[in-house]
Write a protein that holds these residues in place. Structure first.
Motif, PDB file in Angstrom:
ATOM      1  N   VAL A 156      14.520  32.919  85.831  1.00 21.27           N
ATOM      2  CA  VAL A 156      14.410  32.537  87.233  1.00 21.27           C
ATOM      3  C   VAL A 156      13.094  31.765  87.360  1.00 21.27           C
ATOM      4  CG1 VAL A 156      14.297  33.329  89.629  1.00 21.27           C
ATOM      5  CG2 VAL A 156      15.651  34.605  87.947  1.00 21.27           C
ATOM      6  N   VAL A 157      13.186  30.490  87.729  1.00 24.26           N
ATOM      7  CA  VAL A 157      12.004  29.639  87.852  1.00 24.26           C
ATOM      8  C   VAL A 157      11.831  29.268  89.314  1.00 24.26           C
ATOM      9  CG1 VAL A 157      10.924  27.461  87.189  1.00 24.26           C
ATOM     10  CG2 VAL A 157      12.329  28.713  85.529  1.00 24.26           C
ATOM     11  N   LYS A 158      10.650  29.532  89.852  1.00 26.33           N
ATOM     12  CA  LYS A 158      10.342  29.152  91.229  1.00 26.33           C
ATOM     13  C   LYS A 158       9.304  28.039  91.186  1.00 26.33           C
ATOM     14  CE  LYS A 158       9.734  32.011  94.847  1.00 26.33           C
ATOM     15  NZ  LYS A 158       9.071  32.934  95.805  1.00 26.33           N
ATOM     16  N   VAL A 159       9.643  26.903  91.798  1.00 25.90           N
ATOM     17  CA  VAL A 159       8.712  25.790  91.915  1.00 25.90           C
ATOM     18  C   VAL A 159       8.265  25.721  93.367  1.00 25.90           C
ATOM     19  CG1 VAL A 159       8.378  23.297  91.649  1.00 25.90           C
ATOM     20  CG2 VAL A 159       9.794  24.550  90.004  1.00 25.90           C
ATOM     21  N   THR A 160       6.955  25.774  93.582  1.00 26.54           N
ATOM     22  CA  THR A 160       6.392  25.867  94.935  1.00 26.54           C
ATOM     23  C   THR A 160       5.765  24.572  95.420  1.00 26.54           C
ATOM     24  OG1 THR A 160       4.255  26.609  94.092  1.00 26.54           O
ATOM     25  CG2 THR A 160       5.888  28.320  94.579  1.00 26.54           C
ATOM     26  N   CYS A 161       5.822  23.526  94.596  1.00 22.33           N
ATOM     27  CA  CYS A 161       5.163  22.267  94.958  1.00 22.33           C
ATOM     28  C   CYS A 161       6.107  21.105  94.685  1.00 22.33           C
ATOM     29  CB  CYS A 161       3.879  22.101  94.153  1.00 22.33           C
ATOM     30  SG  CYS A 161       4.155  22.209  92.372  1.00 22.33           S
ATOM     31  N   GLY A 162       5.746  19.956  95.209  1.00 25.10           N
ATOM     32  CA  GLY A 162       6.574  18.770  95.019  1.00 25.10           C
ATOM     33  C   GLY A 162       5.720  17.590  94.620  1.00 25.10           C
ATOM     34  N   VAL A 163       5.859  16.478  95.342  1.00 22.92           N
ATOM     35  CA  VAL A 163       5.087  15.284  95.018  1.00 22.92           C
ATOM     36  C   VAL A 163       3.596  15.506  95.240  1.00 22.92           C
ATOM     37  CG1 VAL A 163       7.000  13.676  95.381  1.00 22.92           C
ATOM     38  CG2 VAL A 163       5.493  14.248  97.286  1.00 22.92           C
TER      39      VAL A 163
ATOM     40  N   VAL B 106      17.385  26.410  97.374  1.00 20.39           N
ATOM     41  CA  VAL B 106      16.253  26.111  98.243  1.00 20.39           C
ATOM     42  C   VAL B 106      16.002  27.340  99.102  1.00 20.39           C
ATOM     43  CG1 VAL B 106      15.399  24.670 100.138  1.00 20.39           C
ATOM     44  CG2 VAL B 106      16.714  23.635  98.272  1.00 20.39           C
ATOM     45  N   CYS B 107      14.753  27.722  99.222  1.00 17.36           N
ATOM     46  CA  CYS B 107      14.354  28.846 100.065  1.00 17.36           C
ATOM     47  C   CYS B 107      14.802  28.595 101.498  1.00 17.36           C
ATOM     48  CB  CYS B 107      12.831  28.989  99.993  1.00 17.36           C
ATOM     49  SG  CYS B 107      12.075  29.883 101.354  1.00 17.36           S
ATOM     50  N   GLY B 108      15.455  29.579 102.094  1.00 21.06           N
ATOM     51  CA  GLY B 108      15.981  29.436 103.445  1.00 21.06           C
ATOM     52  C   GLY B 108      14.919  29.158 104.488  1.00 21.06           C
ATOM     53  N   GLN B 109      13.824  29.907 104.475  1.00 21.79           N
ATOM     54  CA  GLN B 109      12.756  29.677 105.450  1.00 21.79           C
ATOM     55  C   GLN B 109      12.101  28.317 105.228  1.00 21.79           C
ATOM     56  OE1 GLN B 109       9.840  32.777 105.605  1.00 21.79           O
ATOM     57  NE2 GLN B 109      11.307  34.334 106.250  1.00 21.79           N
ATOM     58  N   CYS B 110      11.898  27.959 103.958  1.00 20.29           N
ATOM     59  CA  CYS B 110      11.278  26.665 103.639  1.00 20.29           C
ATOM     60  C   CYS B 110      12.156  25.522 104.135  1.00 20.29           C
ATOM     61  CB  CYS B 110      11.052  26.543 102.135  1.00 20.29           C
ATOM     62  SG  CYS B 110      10.021  27.867 101.453  1.00 20.29           S
ATOM     63  N   ALA B 111      13.462  25.652 103.938  1.00 17.78           N
ATOM     64  CA  ALA B 111      14.401  24.637 104.408  1.00 17.78           C
ATOM     65  C   ALA B 111      14.368  24.548 105.931  1.00 17.78           C
ATOM     66  CB  ALA B 111      15.812  24.950 103.921  1.00 17.78           C
TER      67      ALA B 111
ATOM     68  N   VAL C  25      17.973  37.276  98.035  1.00 15.86           N
ATOM     69  CA  VAL C  25      18.684  36.755  96.860  1.00 15.86           C
ATOM     70  C   VAL C  25      17.698  36.503  95.731  1.00 15.86           C
ATOM     71  CG1 VAL C  25      20.157  34.902  95.978  1.00 15.86           C
ATOM     72  CG2 VAL C  25      20.495  35.767  98.293  1.00 15.86           C
ATOM     73  N   PHE C  26      16.515  35.970  96.053  1.00 16.09           N
ATOM     74  CA  PHE C  26      15.503  35.751  95.022  1.00 16.09           C
ATOM     75  C   PHE C  26      15.092  37.069  94.381  1.00 16.09           C
ATOM     76  CE2 PHE C  26      11.120  35.604  93.556  1.00 16.09           C
ATOM     77  CZ  PHE C  26      11.205  34.579  92.621  1.00 16.09           C
TER      78      PHE C  26
ATOM     79  N   LEU D  22      14.780  40.607  89.789  1.00 21.59           N
ATOM     80  CA  LEU D  22      14.712  41.997  89.326  1.00 21.59           C
ATOM     81  C   LEU D  22      15.922  42.428  88.506  1.00 21.59           C
ATOM     82  CD1 LEU D  22      13.144  43.748  92.432  1.00 21.59           C
ATOM     83  CD2 LEU D  22      12.022  42.972  90.332  1.00 21.59           C
ATOM     84  N   ARG D  23      16.844  41.511  88.293  1.00 22.37           N
ATOM     85  CA  ARG D  23      18.018  41.815  87.485  1.00 22.37           C
ATOM     86  C   ARG D  23      17.583  42.218  86.075  1.00 22.37           C
ATOM     87  NH1 ARG D  23      21.657  36.930  88.105  1.00 22.37           N
ATOM     88  NH2 ARG D  23      21.696  37.583  90.248  1.00 22.37           N
ATOM     89  N   ASP D  24      18.284  43.176  85.493  1.00 28.53           N
ATOM     90  CA  ASP D  24      17.976  43.593  84.103  1.00 28.53           C
ATOM     91  C   ASP D  24      18.005  42.378  83.189  1.00 28.53           C
ATOM     92  OD1 ASP D  24      17.619  46.272  84.666  1.00 28.53           O
ATOM     93  OD2 ASP D  24      19.678  46.835  84.156  1.00 28.53           O
ATOM     94  N   GLY D  25      16.973  42.238  82.395  1.00 29.00           N
ATOM     95  CA  GLY D  25      16.910  41.149  81.442  1.00 29.00           C
ATOM     96  C   GLY D  25      16.412  39.841  82.004  1.00 29.00           C
ATOM     97  N   ALA D  26      16.043  39.807  83.284  1.00 32.43           N
ATOM     98  CA  ALA D  26      15.578  38.559  83.884  1.00 32.43           C
ATOM     99  C   ALA D  26      14.082  38.374  83.647  1.00 32.43           C
ATOM    100  CB  ALA D  26      15.863  38.545  85.379  1.00 32.43           C
ATOM    101  N   GLN D  27      13.696  37.126  83.519  1.00 33.19           N
ATOM    102  CA  GLN D  27      12.278  36.735  83.421  1.00 33.19           C
ATOM    103  C   GLN D  27      12.007  35.742  84.533  1.00 33.19           C
ATOM    104  OE1 GLN D  27       9.578  37.474  81.134  1.00 33.19           O
ATOM    105  NE2 GLN D  27       8.550  36.421  82.804  1.00 33.19           N
ATOM    106  N   ALA D  28      11.046  36.013  85.374  1.00 31.61           N
ATOM    107  CA  ALA D  28      10.713  35.103  86.475  1.00 31.61           C
ATOM    108  C   ALA D  28       9.399  34.392  86.180  1.00 31.61           C
ATOM    109  CB  ALA D  28      10.611  35.873  87.792  1.00 31.61           C
ATOM    110  N   LEU D  29       9.381  33.081  86.436  1.00 31.47           N
ATOM    111  CA  LEU D  29       8.186  32.259  86.283  1.00 31.47           C
ATOM    112  C   LEU D  29       7.976  31.504  87.585  1.00 31.47           C
ATOM    113  CD1 LEU D  29       8.976  30.643  82.807  1.00 31.47           C
ATOM    114  CD2 LEU D  29       7.512  32.619  83.248  1.00 31.47           C
TER     115      LEU D  29
END
Length: 120
Positions: free
Chosen positions: A6-13, A79-84, A105-106, A111-118
């Motif tokens: 699970v990769v979360k990107v918090t920035c853009g241009v 896309v994050c609901g609040q961010c959208a 959902v995030f 937190l799913r078994d075997g998941a890695q979040a970055l």
């Protein structure tokens, strides 16, 4: 058991190198057969709007639009609901295949078994 990423990107241009790194990791993992969920939050939410990923240009890097297309084909993009909502981005405004969802959902995915979040 296959690990999920699970990769979360918090920035853009506003931070092209960091954004591109998150997309590169997600696309590389997906191309390697790893189940990938890419989350776009904050300014990264704009990158799910058609044509916006092409606005991020970084020398010597794979174009962001190509990385996004790869993750859309092989994984999921959210896309994050609040961010959208803060940016007045709706379901009709994003690329086909992109979903809009909230924190529950995030958390479920991260937190799913075997998941890695970055987070980038």
């Amino acid at each position: 058991m296959t690990r999920e990423l699970v990769v979360k990107v918090t920035c853009g241009v506003d931070a092209p190198e960091r954004a591109n790194q998150g997309f590169t990791v997600a696309a590389t993992a997906a191309a390697s057969g790893v189940p990938v969920s890419l989350w776009l939050t904050g300014e990264a939410a704009w990158l799910a709007v058609p044509g916006r990923a092409a606005e991020l240009s970084l020398p010597l890097a794979t174009p962001l639009a190509d990385l996004l297309a790869s993750v859309l084909e092989l994984g999921t993009v959210t896309v994050c609901g609040q961010c959208a909502a803060r940016r007045e981005i709706g379901e009709a405004d994003v690329l086909p295949g992109v979903r809009i969802a909230g924190a529950p959902v995030f958390v479920e995915e991260a937190l799913r078994d075997g998941a890695q979040a970055l987070v980038y």
